[in-house]
Design an enzyme around this catalytic site. Structure first.
Site, PDB file in Angstrom:
ATOM      1  CE1 TYR D 130      -2.969   3.117   0.597  1.00 24.10           C
ATOM      2  CE2 TYR D 130      -3.107   2.589   2.915  1.00 24.10           C
ATOM      3  CZ  TYR D 130      -3.442   3.404   1.861  1.00 24.10           C
ATOM      4  OH  TYR D 130      -4.237   4.506   2.065  1.00 24.10           O
ATOM      5  CE  LYS D 158      -6.219   2.751  -1.527  1.00 25.98           C
ATOM      6  NZ  LYS D 158      -6.806   3.298  -0.289  1.00 25.98           N
TER       7      LYS D 158
END
Lengths: 288, 288, 288, 288
Positions: D130, D158
């Site tokens: 992330y 992400k």
């Protein structure tokens, strides 16, 4: 200006002297490879390393040689110098002026809007805004762009931020105006066209003018998926000749392709052998 | 250059035209108030908003009028333009050249060192390095400064980072050389002298030349505590005429003091009434 | 808190387990070498890599062992966690709490002021503000500091910006309050004391507690020139164990000095042999 | 994880207490509106303002209620806390763990790669990288992403940079792996899908789950032009509830829509009336 523009590299010899014949050849070289307009004296042209007189001369040569429209870079940090350079570009035969956000001294948004309004009021040429934060650390807001788009002598913008959110916000604020929104970052050209841009001004179009132009033609022909795939295949080459190795990398890549790109001007130094090898490999991959 | 230098503001009229008589008066005005040397065409002089020819003319006028040494700002992003401007400054009577780190295009440390070596090799004047990250976003490392200090035509440096750690690291690497280390940030002038600097080039010296000069004289006389207290009392004024309101703020402050500072040049806009009032109050506090 | 504080490194073994005996020894080790107060769970203590419970335990051990005051780092990005950690620190025997500016989520100045007011209102311990932009990218304005200094449970501040202009502006806005202004950057400790700071909290005081403490004592004894010269001789060491090589560098330096500093916790990795050699050389130079 | 994920806002009352019933309702509310998976304890969930125990409890509730997969945010600046949180998430019923780049302390690329390898080696759940530079100021390179994609327990990423060049470079380096590339910036969701992303985790999906989900479905159905046009119409709303007004803006927008979003936790403050009005107008425009 619509389609694919090239911020034309300026050929210098090893001592930094302008090579006029090479420049003429270079105009023909990119035109033959499909670009839709030429941008002499952009950032990639090393304009900030040239004198006012040299910049005017470069525009003159390009305007003489080019069959496509000429969008001349004419911005300086100061209003007077920008206006002088723009007037010289008009006399030299340019069709429009690309004016970088004023840099060095910081200015607030209102001051930048007033600056562009003054330039547009007095410019003999249609004015294109030019935002290139990587060089200037200046961010012109989409709100200001929208405000300026209503001026009758503001014709468009080159946005080199590479930021698609920003580009969408600019497009939304200018879509009712006669305003050419041009992508300035080769890695997001197809995505920018998808977002409603009218074209691009891409360093990549020096090194791979056929490919850059093909992205636009594919997109206009409705083949936007193919345009994106082609663009994706050029991301590493684009990066190598811009953010990674800059003008020296781009000149090395062009020489590899047989274009008379010459050497960079100081403080730039010629690409090292290592950089040259990296760039050559990426050029060859793109040619396949 | 030792002691207190002033990066002299350049007087323009409301249309942006250079006011030569005012400039002559301004030289006398700061000299009478104790500055030790004058720096025409520094950042605070709006040099980046002037033409090459104007910059040469400003240096010429200052050199004609000044009884103290003249350190002329001559830097451009490009080598050729820097060398041309430096040559013009020499012809105009300057004693030394202040050369800003090349900006716009990014360069690595090695390239900047090579750039400065080339300039120093060919410059007809002794060269002072000039680092001003607030305008250029360029940071010259103390290691590079130390390397360049050994060049026989590199005479010193103006460090406008305002960073005392950096200044100490530069001093440690240049103390065995004949190298004038000059503080470029008015809020840390006394602290910089404490750290071994030889003087300063301070926007503050336009607005409060007596005070800025007094800091240096107190320090040289062994009264460094008094120097620091005086400097501390000027921090808010200094901030108002630099990072907060820039050249427009400084010009408003000078006019309040009766100096022929004129108006700023576009894109700069004259200080608003609100800014003027703030600056005037700080000037009056400093005069007490 | 006045004088020289140490943001005490936390000894872990190679697996990252807290070494309680080493921590006890470390408290004695720095106290014997002259520090005036101890700061467990500061940034240099790797507090952000520990659990709430571990942080409370570390404070407890330090408070048990220390003869000098204990200023415990208790800040988290969230208000609830900060208050919980502060309450645990009070129960563990701390004398005051050092609360970092809320980070991760960005907050405007008003929100930060309200945050600190809420913490101070509910904290069982006097609160010290803590600004460390190198880790948080958060800048608390001198205006906000001045506003908060009037709160009866706000006792002072650690400013680790290393920016002397900022420190002077904070001092000017807090000099009428009972507010301990502490320098957080070892390279400008003497200059900060010159500017009116009451002491410092310095990573350097882990590695060279005698030297760091001597700077303060020299300054308080009126020998500010000697204090600055001593400080100047420590700038490279300080840099090596902070911005250059961080906690791993500091732990390597302490082990070289015979202190039970242990290993850093992951993601930190132990200093490489090359870094260790560099740091050892700087430590030995400082011992001379 | 494929399709549209929602980094679920966490409902608190005016005192900051977790509202478990509201949280359960919220899960149903977003599921009914078409999201494909749920991300409790992401940045938009105010996870960094919660305790370890609260984060585990939130994951547990969401896992109990959700019919779709659960990707739980479990990252901390330290390895031990990340591993603890990940283990708790596994026990609470999460399907995978979203691990933010280590922040606060700076780490070089090699250290970040080693950190993620260690986490992936020991994590009981598949790990998603992330990257969210707006909060952490940390940039994980596409090269590192490519290297980590080969780890059998690294399942995807992400990327909340909003940078399409970066996304393309990540995709190119992971396309031969089983690696879910998720867009983290709502303004470029359609463009990210065009570039080969497998889905998104979008703050926007809290406020307009139907619209966010529709972008994905249109794209998967081959209507990428429609997907882009729909996305373009949401750019201003997305901006208002993320970079412009953050979680307080997003909660105000959700309450307007009838979702039990509650209040933000301190230091966050409830949206002002002015912000609320702005957000409400954008929500209504999006509903049309």
């Amino acid at each position: 200006m619509h389609g694919t523009g090239v911020p034309l590299l300026t050929p210098f010899d090893g001592e930094g002297a302008l090579q006029e014949d090479d420049l003429r050849e270079l105009v023909a070289w990119v035109e033959e490879r499909g670009v839709d307009f030429i941008v002499p004296c952009g950032s990639n042209s090393e304009a900030e390393l040239m004198s006012v007189e040299e910049r005017a001369r470069v525009v003159e040569i390009v305007a003489e040689e080019a069959d496509v429209p000429v969008l001349a870079g004419t911005g300086h940090p100061g209003f007077r110098e920008t206006l002088r350079q723009t007037t010289l570009a008009a006399e030299a035969g340019a069709d429009a002026a690309l004016v970088v956000t004023p840099f060095y001294y910081g200015h607030d948004e209102d001051t930048m809007v007033e600056y562009y309004r003054s330039v547009a009021n007095e410019s003999p040429l249609p004015v294109y805004l030019y935002s290139v934060p990587a060089y200037t650390n200046v961010f012109l807001s989409p709100e200001s762009v929208g405000e300026l788009a209503g001026h009758e002598n503001v014709a468009g913008m080159k946005d080199s931020s590479g930021n698609l959110t920003r580009l969408q916000r600019e497009r939304a604020r200018t879509e009712d105006d006669d305003f050419d929104l041009l992508v300035g970052s080769g890695s997001v050209y197809a995505a920018g066209l998808d977002a409603g841009a009218d074209g691009g001004v891409l360093a990549l179009a020096n090194v791979a003018p056929e490919r850059a132009s093909e992205i636009y033609r594919l997109h206009r022909g409705g083949h936007d998926g193919q345009a994106r795939r082609l663009n994706a295949s050029l991301v590493e080459l684009n990066r190598a000749v811009t953010s990674e190795h800059g003008v020296p990398g781009a000149k090395a890549a062009m020489r590899e392709r047989g274009a008379p790109a010459g050497e960079p001007r100081r403080p730039h130094r010629p690409a090292s052998e290592e950089v040259r090898a990296e760039v050559v490999e990426l050029v060859r991959a793109a040619e396949r």
